[in-house]
Design an enzyme around this catalytic site. Structure first.
Site, short mmCIF file in Angstrom:
data_model
loop_
_atom_site.label_atom_id
_atom_site.label_comp_id
_atom_site.label_asym_id
_atom_site.label_seq_id
_atom_site.Cartn_x
_atom_site.Cartn_y
_atom_site.Cartn_z
N SER A 146 0.86 -1.18 0.00
CA SER A 146 0.00 0.00 0.00
C SER A 146 0.90 1.23 0.00
CB SER A 146 -0.93 -0.04 1.22
OG SER A 146 -1.73 1.13 1.26
N SER A 147 0.45 2.28 0.67
CA SER A 147 1.23 3.52 0.74
C SER A 147 0.79 4.30 1.97
CB SER A 147 0.96 4.35 -0.51
OG SER A 147 1.44 5.67 -0.33
N TYR A 160 -4.65 7.40 -6.92
CA TYR A 160 -3.63 6.42 -6.53
C TYR A 160 -3.87 5.91 -5.11
CZ TYR A 160 0.98 4.88 -4.84
OH TYR A 160 2.01 4.17 -4.25
N LYS A 164 -4.84 2.16 -3.18
CA LYS A 164 -4.08 1.56 -2.07
C LYS A 164 -5.02 1.30 -0.88
CE LYS A 164 0.12 1.35 -3.80
NZ LYS A 164 0.61 0.04 -4.25
N1 LIG Z 1 8.61 4.63 -3.97
C1 LIG Z 1 7.71 5.14 -3.17
O1 LIG Z 1 7.81 6.27 -2.70
C2 LIG Z 1 6.50 4.31 -2.77
C3 LIG Z 1 5.76 4.73 -1.65
C4 LIG Z 1 4.65 4.00 -1.27
C5 LIG Z 1 4.29 2.88 -1.99
N2 LIG Z 1 5.01 2.49 -3.08
C6 LIG Z 1 4.57 1.29 -3.80
O2 LIG Z 1 5.64 0.37 -3.84
C7 LIG Z 1 5.55 -0.43 -5.03
C8 LIG Z 1 6.88 -0.43 -5.76
O3 LIG Z 1 7.24 0.91 -6.08
P1 LIG Z 1 8.74 1.29 -6.50
O4 LIG Z 1 9.05 2.57 -5.82
O5 LIG Z 1 9.65 0.17 -6.32
O6 LIG Z 1 8.52 1.59 -8.07
P2 LIG Z 1 9.60 1.54 -9.27
O7 LIG Z 1 10.97 1.78 -8.76
O8 LIG Z 1 9.04 2.46 -10.30
O9 LIG Z 1 9.51 0.01 -9.80
C9 LIG Z 1 8.32 -0.44 -10.32
C10 LIG Z 1 8.40 -1.93 -10.62
O10 LIG Z 1 7.08 -2.37 -11.04
C11 LIG Z 1 7.15 -2.86 -12.39
N3 LIG Z 1 5.93 -2.45 -13.09
C12 LIG Z 1 5.51 -1.20 -13.40
N4 LIG Z 1 4.34 -1.24 -14.07
C13 LIG Z 1 4.01 -2.54 -14.19
C14 LIG Z 1 2.94 -3.24 -14.80
N5 LIG Z 1 1.93 -2.61 -15.44
N6 LIG Z 1 2.94 -4.60 -14.74
C15 LIG Z 1 3.93 -5.25 -14.12
N7 LIG Z 1 4.98 -4.67 -13.54
C16 LIG Z 1 5.02 -3.32 -13.58
C17 LIG Z 1 8.41 -2.29 -12.98
O11 LIG Z 1 8.87 -3.14 -14.05
P3 LIG Z 1 9.71 -2.52 -15.33
O12 LIG Z 1 11.04 -2.08 -14.79
O13 LIG Z 1 9.83 -3.63 -16.30
O14 LIG Z 1 8.91 -1.35 -15.83
C18 LIG Z 1 9.34 -2.27 -11.76
O15 LIG Z 1 9.86 -3.56 -11.54
C19 LIG Z 1 4.36 0.14 -5.83
O16 LIG Z 1 3.22 -0.63 -5.60
C20 LIG Z 1 4.18 1.53 -5.24
O17 LIG Z 1 2.85 1.97 -5.38
C21 LIG Z 1 6.11 3.19 -3.49
#
Ligand SMILES: NC(=O)c1ccc[n+]([C@@H]2O[C@H](COP(=O)([O-])OP(=O)(O)OC[C@H]3O[C@@H](n4cnc5c(N)ncnc54)[C@H](OP(=O)(O)O)[C@@H]3O)[C@@H](O)[C@H]2O)c1
Length: 255
Positions: A146-147, A160, A164
């Site tokens: 989630s977030s 978004y 979540k």
């Molecule tokens: N970073 C933050 O601040 C934050 C905060 C709260 C929650 N989150 C949550 O944490 C999770 C991971 O975020 P992150 O920061 O690691 O993001 P990220 O660095 O942008 O990485 C995203 C990952 O998801 C894959 N992906 C994107 N779109 C996809 C799709 N349609 N189908 C399958 N795979 C897909 C990407 O694959 P490719 O490389 O092949 O595109 C990559 O492996 C998400 O659910 C996000 O909402 C993140």
């Protein structure tokens, strides 16, 4: 005495960011990994190599979590990979992590943006888990991402964060329905973390970074290690009684 079996984790979006960090942390603690990527195979292959360097087995599979029509075929691919690489029928941990960020006010959010968020975050988590259920071992674990934005509100994240929020409700229902199989289901809700997410804004926009740090008890934004470590800890053997919970991993923001 039979040797204990190596746990296997399936991590969506395990090629970059939080998913990759989780994969590495799990590998360090003795777990093999099936990771998925969407479009960046180079990063996925590099994640596999990193895990293999740690002495664990890893496989990368392509998956679009926004297209549920592909999930039956994907489950078959997972079944095949389990047979080929592990001679096993089931994996142990599912981490529903893959996701995209969309920043738009309620006034400006388009239906296309909204639909993408529903499909990737909510419908994807719901139906991918449904299709993978027969492949998850009894006594296994599910972690849904989630977030912090589902607890507190920042302008521009209505759609978004609503997805979540839906994942958080869904996770409690999953925990209830999967309890009879001994499967736990929990939510990890990260705060703002320095990854590529949302165009890498938290990492690359110094003003935004400082603003979030100033709101956080620990005085900085999060790093991938902060979240990967928490997910790996939640999946460690001592945490099997934690179930149906939302755990915020955000350094203490808006306490
Ligand atoms: N970073 C933050 O601040 C934050 C905060 C709260 C929650 N989150 C949550 O944490 C999770 C991971 O975020 P992150 O920061 O690691 O993001 P990220 O660095 O942008 O990485 C995203 C990952 O998801 C894959 N992906 C994107 N779109 C996809 C799709 N349609 N189908 C399958 N795979 C897909 C990407 O694959 P490719 O490389 O092949 O595109 C990559 O492996 C998400 O659910 C996000 O909402 C993140």
């Amino acid at each position: 005495m039979s040797k204990p079996t190596t746990p296997i984790a399936l991590i969506t979006g395990g090629s970059r960011g939080l998913g990759r960090n989780t994969a590495t942390k799990l590998a360090e603690s003795g777990t093999d990994v099936i990771l998925t990527y969407h479009s960046n195979k180079v990063e996925a292959d590099s994640a596999v190599a990193q895990i293999e360097k740690l002495g664990r087995r890893a496989v990368a599979l392509q998956l679009d979590v926004g297209v549920s029509a592909g999930f039956t075929a994907f489950a078959e691919q997972v079944r095949g990979a389990l047979h080929r690489h592990w001679q096993r029928e089931r994996f142990d941990y599912l981490v529903n992590n893959a996701g995209v960020g969309v920043h738009a006010s309620i006034a400006e959010t388009t239906e296309a943006q909204f639909d993408e968020l529903v499909n990737v975050h909510f419908k994807g988590t719901f139906f991918l888990t449904q299709k993978l259920l027969p492949l998850i071992a009894d006594g296994g674990r599910i972690v849904n991402l989630s977030s912090g934005l589902a607890r507190f509100s920042f302008p521009g994240y209505a759609a978004y964060a609503s997805m979540k929020g839906a994942i958080e409700v869904l996770s409690r229902y999953m925990a209830k329905e999967l309890g009879p199989r001994g499967i736990t289901v929990n939510v990890i809700a990260p705060g703002a973390i320095e990854t590529d997410f949302g165009g890498g804004a938290v990492r690359d926009n110094a003003q935004l970074n400082a603003m979030i740090a100033s709101l956080t008890a620990l005085g900085r934004v999060g790093l991938p290690d902060d979240v990967g470590g928490a997910i790996a800890a939640l999946l460690s053997p001592g945490n099997g009684w934690v179930n149906g919970q939302r755990i915020e991993v955000a350094g203490g923001i808006f306490l």
